[in-house]
Motif scaffolding. Structure first.
Motif, PDB file in Angstrom:
ATOM      1  N   LEU A 156      60.562  49.811  39.871  1.00 40.12           N
ATOM      2  CA  LEU A 156      60.733  48.496  40.301  1.00 40.12           C
ATOM      3  C   LEU A 156      59.258  47.344  41.439  1.00 40.12           C
ATOM      4  O   LEU A 156      58.969  46.955  40.705  1.00 40.12           O
ATOM      5  N   ASN A 157      59.374  48.150  41.798  1.00 40.23           N
ATOM      6  CA  ASN A 157      57.612  48.377  42.852  1.00 40.23           C
ATOM      7  C   ASN A 157      56.919  47.959  42.154  1.00 40.23           C
ATOM      8  O   ASN A 157      55.784  46.956  42.464  1.00 40.23           O
ATOM      9  N   TYR A 158      56.668  49.150  41.293  1.00 40.46           N
ATOM     10  CA  TYR A 158      55.280  49.047  40.698  1.00 40.46           C
ATOM     11  C   TYR A 158      55.259  48.032  39.932  1.00 40.46           C
ATOM     12  O   TYR A 158      53.746  47.452  39.587  1.00 40.46           O
ATOM     13  N   GLY A 159      56.178  47.437  39.471  1.00 38.62           N
ATOM     14  CA  GLY A 159      56.047  46.143  38.374  1.00 38.62           C
ATOM     15  C   GLY A 159      55.083  45.050  39.248  1.00 38.62           C
ATOM     16  O   GLY A 159      55.164  44.426  38.942  1.00 38.62           O
ATOM     17  N   LYS A 160      56.205  45.178  40.140  1.00 39.65           N
ATOM     18  CA  LYS A 160      55.719  43.839  41.394  1.00 39.65           C
ATOM     19  C   LYS A 160      54.208  43.670  42.021  1.00 39.65           C
ATOM     20  O   LYS A 160      54.237  42.806  42.070  1.00 39.65           O
ATOM     21  N   ASN A 161      53.994  45.343  41.977  1.00 39.08           N
ATOM     22  CA  ASN A 161      52.408  45.197  43.026  1.00 39.08           C
ATOM     23  C   ASN A 161      51.744  45.491  42.074  1.00 39.08           C
ATOM     24  O   ASN A 161      50.183  46.253  42.338  1.00 39.08           O
ATOM     25  N   ARG A 162      51.284  46.024  40.678  1.00 41.88           N
ATOM     26  CA  ARG A 162      50.725  45.667  39.719  1.00 41.88           C
ATOM     27  C   ARG A 162      49.384  45.453  40.319  1.00 41.88           C
ATOM     28  O   ARG A 162      49.234  44.658  40.153  1.00 41.88           O
ATOM     29  N   VAL A 163      48.552  45.484  39.692  1.00 42.74           N
ATOM     30  CA  VAL A 163      46.659  45.157  40.014  1.00 42.74           C
ATOM     31  C   VAL A 163      46.754  45.027  38.734  1.00 42.74           C
ATOM     32  O   VAL A 163      46.477  46.238  37.294  1.00 42.74           O
ATOM     33  N   THR A 164      45.204  44.409  38.433  1.00 39.94           N
ATOM     34  CA  THR A 164      44.770  44.034  37.402  1.00 39.94           C
ATOM     35  C   THR A 164      43.464  44.841  37.386  1.00 39.94           C
ATOM     36  O   THR A 164      42.993  45.130  38.278  1.00 39.94           O
ATOM     37  N   PHE A 165      42.559  45.088  36.313  1.00 38.14           N
ATOM     38  CA  PHE A 165      41.189  45.786  36.566  1.00 38.14           C
ATOM     39  C   PHE A 165      40.645  45.321  37.137  1.00 38.14           C
ATOM     40  O   PHE A 165      39.582  44.673  37.731  1.00 38.14           O
ATOM     41  N   LYS A 166      40.422  43.742  36.938  1.00 38.47           N
ATOM     42  CA  LYS A 166      39.450  42.699  38.387  1.00 38.47           C
ATOM     43  C   LYS A 166      40.102  42.529  40.068  1.00 38.47           C
ATOM     44  O   LYS A 166      39.017  42.837  40.290  1.00 38.47           O
ATOM     45  N   GLU A 167      40.998  42.871  40.043  1.00 41.30           N
ATOM     46  CA  GLU A 167      41.843  42.954  41.312  1.00 41.30           C
ATOM     47  C   GLU A 167      40.789  44.535  41.653  1.00 41.30           C
ATOM     48  O   GLU A 167      41.042  44.707  43.066  1.00 41.30           O
ATOM     49  N   LEU A 168      40.866  45.739  40.505  1.00 39.40           N
ATOM     50  CA  LEU A 168      40.030  46.469  41.834  1.00 39.40           C
ATOM     51  C   LEU A 168      39.023  46.460  42.830  1.00 39.40           C
ATOM     52  O   LEU A 168      38.739  47.347  43.064  1.00 39.40           O
ATOM     53  N   PHE A 169      38.273  45.428  41.870  1.00 41.14           N
ATOM     54  CA  PHE A 169      36.776  45.087  42.819  1.00 41.14           C
ATOM     55  C   PHE A 169      36.465  44.169  43.336  1.00 41.14           C
ATOM     56  O   PHE A 169      36.034  43.748  43.989  1.00 41.14           O
ATOM     57  N   THR A 170      37.679  44.042  44.336  1.00 36.10           N
ATOM     58  CA  THR A 170      38.330  42.898  44.986  1.00 36.10           C
ATOM     59  C   THR A 170      38.948  43.137  46.235  1.00 36.10           C
ATOM     60  O   THR A 170      38.493  42.067  46.747  1.00 36.10           O
ATOM     61  N   THR A 171      39.826  44.461  46.111  1.00 37.45           N
ATOM     62  CA  THR A 171      40.284  44.555  47.709  1.00 37.45           C
ATOM     63  C   THR A 171      39.131  45.674  47.672  1.00 37.45           C
ATOM     64  O   THR A 171      38.566  46.539  47.344  1.00 37.45           O
ATOM     65  N   ARG A 172      38.684  45.597  49.088  1.00 32.48           N
ATOM     66  CA  ARG A 172      37.830  46.271  50.167  1.00 32.48           C
ATOM     67  C   ARG A 172      37.900  48.329  50.018  1.00 32.48           C
ATOM     68  O   ARG A 172      37.068  48.971  49.686  1.00 32.48           O
ATOM     69  N   THR A 173      38.746  48.520  50.287  1.00 29.99           N
ATOM     70  CA  THR A 173      39.255  49.683  50.305  1.00 29.99           C
ATOM     71  C   THR A 173      38.915  50.594  48.319  1.00 29.99           C
ATOM     72  O   THR A 173      38.518  51.273  48.961  1.00 29.99           O
ATOM     73  N   THR A 174      39.896  49.674  47.906  1.00 33.83           N
ATOM     74  CA  THR A 174      39.836  49.871  46.686  1.00 33.83           C
ATOM     75  C   THR A 174      38.021  50.203  46.227  1.00 33.83           C
ATOM     76  O   THR A 174      38.033  51.238  44.870  1.00 33.83           O
TER      77      THR A 174
END
Length: 547
Positions: free
Chosen positions: A305-323
């Motif tokens: 359930l938590n994974y479904g809520k917090n799932r990220v897209t490929f685009k979001e990988l390049f928008t978060t500083r730590t990732t």
């Protein structure tokens, strides 16, 4: 016992099976409140559950440990098949490649005089041979990137199971193709499966393994792909006829399909599809008959359930500083891993040994090389438990540079008639190269993907990194022959040696230590929170100050 995100769960008594509870309810038992899972079973999943529970426990495994080991071995037969694909080009292309002078002859006459070659109907130029070798890696790019999404929607087991089909088709094409274009297509199709295995196998292992067994079972992928390379070298040296050679290679995906079809689907995937009863039965299969899975199945449900809520897209990988910083680390490691020349050595092992006159004096040199690769990969499992990641990476890169640099020096001494022909120098240096690669640079970049990315990001990041890995492998493998033709083998070896040294410098300054550290500690290092102690080996991106 462990949950999907690694939390430990104590063992307990064996509980009644879901099928028994279902029969009790249908027979008018005392349980009047029918839960949604039982109702779902009544609505059509009973046959699926019954089939799942008929999967035999392996020798009535009480702890689940034996079952997990055997299941990991079976699913990693896909990695074994990938290793066979890599090793095939070493002996096959060496026998199929002819010089430009020979290519001017009538090909039919050439075929008639060379009936004992591995592929008697084809004669390739060095350029064509480089395409045949490298297209496997290009196909792997197209297999690696979408596999994560496909497995999430289609099922982990189904995705992996049906990858046996493109592998089988690829070997049929390679065996029966009347021209080089059929070889191109066959290698590309096989590469799609190879790349998909690199992304699809680790999540399945992660879903079925207990926390204390995960590091060992995760390394099965690297051990099996190394064993596949060794197997490919052995049969290529023993089998001359191309039909029998490809038949032996094709037997691996067939065996993989037959063995894997009896294993259950991933419990995490079943839970994500709302199939609670089937997920519980699958988890019980992997945990053994003496363990209670109730606590773990509840934790797994919460994790999904938590994974479904917090799932990220490929685009979001390049928008978060730590990732972004984690991607820089993972991409950097993959660059130096591939540009160090490991795939040219494995793909062209026979040709390299022939260059140094090793094959004529020691026909089994490639088999010795493959054995060193397997043994080092196996022992790397113990090294990774004891030695810090950065230490292994630094030693691995520096020893790789030393071995290839030494071989480059030997080549120039031999070319200048300053050194006599020697079998042990090129064999020792290349065996050292693949051994230290397998102990550090090979497995650690893949292992760190689970350590530097948050759980909701890991699988997307793995897909992108794997695609990048195979694209680099394609480029290096394809351009290796051009580099050798341009600057001769000695300079090509020095190029790989210098690249390995630069890789060591990259590790020293930019790669964080991840062993025995939590994800929060690693992310804090990426964010530069620990200002009291300077971490010169962590990437620090300059923030743009706003005026």
């Amino acid at each position: 016992m462990n949950t999907a995100d690694g939390a430990a769960v104590p063992g307990g008594n064996m509980e009644a099976s879901p099928t028994s509870a279902l029969i009790e309810n249908r027979n008018g038992g005392t349980n009047n409140n029918v839960d949604p899972e039982t109702q779902e079973n009544r609505n059509g999943n009973g046959k699926v559950l019954q089939r799942l529970e008929t999967v035999p426990d392996i020798k009535r495994d009480t702890s689940g440990i034996t079952t997990q080991y055997i299941a990991a071995g079976i699913v990693n037969l896909g990695a074994f098949a990938a290793g066979v694909c890599i090793a095939w080009s070493s002996a096959a292309l060496q026998s199929m490649t002819v010089s430009s002078t020979e290519m001017q002859m009538d090909r039919e006459a050439f075929v008639g005089n060379n009936q004992t070659e591995i592929h008697p109907r084809l004669a390739l130029t060095t350029t064509e041979a480089s395409w045949v070798a490298s297209l496997l890696c290009l196909g792997a790019v197209w297999g690696a990137v979408p596999t994560g999404l496909i497995s999430e929607n289609f099922g982990r087991k189904k995705t992996l199971l049906y990858l046996a089909l493109p592998l089988l088709v690829s070997w049929i094409l390679v065996a029966s193709s009347p021209n080089v274009y059929g070889l191109y297509v066959g290698r590309f199709v096989g590469g799609v499966a190879v790349g998909a295995f690199s992304v699809g196998i680790p999540p399945y292992i992660e879903d079925i393994a207990e926390k204390h067994m995960l590091p060992t079972l995760a390394n099965f992928y690297h051990v099996h792909i190394s064993c596949g390379v060794l197997f490919g070298y052995v049969i290529s040296g023993l089998v001359i006829n191309t039909s029998w050679l490809c038949a032996l290679c094709a037997s691996v995906p067939v065996a993989y399909f037959v063995a894997f079809i009896f294993l259950p689907e991933s419990p995490a995937y079943l839970m994500s599809q709302g199939k609670y009863i089937e997920a519980k039965a699958a988890l019980r299969y992997f945990r053994g008959i003496d363990n209670d899975v109730n606590s773990e199945i509840k934790a797994l449900k919460e994790h999904v359930l938590n994974y479904g809520k917090n799932r990220v897209t490929f685009k979001e990988l390049f928008t978060t500083r730590t990732t972004v910083k984690a991607l820089i680390v993972s991409f950097g490691l993959m660059i130096f891993q591939q540009v160090s020349g490991i795939y040219p050595v494995l793909f062209y092992a026979e040709k390299i040994f022939k260059t140094f006159s090793v094959s004529s004096m020691l026909p089994g040199a490639s088999i010795i090389l493959g054995f060193c690769l397997v043994s080092s990969t196996y022992f790397s499992t113990m090294l990774l438990k004891k030695v810090r990641r950065r230490v292994l990476l630094l030693l691995s890169f520096m020893l790789m540079a030393f071995s290839l640099g030494s071989l480059g020096i030997y080549y120039h001494l031999k070319a200048s008639n300053l050194s006599a022909n020697s079998t042990w120098v090129p064999l020792l240096t290349l065996c050292t190269f693949v051994s230290v690669y397998a102990a550090g640079v090979g497995p650690i970049p893949w292992l760190m993907l689970r350590e530097i990315f948050p759980p909701n990001v890991t699988r997307r990041a793995t897909a992108i990194t794997a695609g990048f890995h195979w694209f680099l492998a394609f480029g290096v493998t394809k351009l290796y022959q051009n580099l050798v033709d341009l600057v001769h083998p000695g300079w090509a070896l020095w190029h790989f040696a210098v690249t390995s040294l630069i890789g060591a410098i990259f590790v020293y300054f930019f790669v964080p230590e991840t062993k025995d550290k939590t994800l929060l500690d690693i992310q804090n290092e990426f964010d530069g929170i620990h200002k009291g102690k300077k971490h010169i080996h962590v990437i620090e991106l300059e923030s743009i100050s706003e005026s």
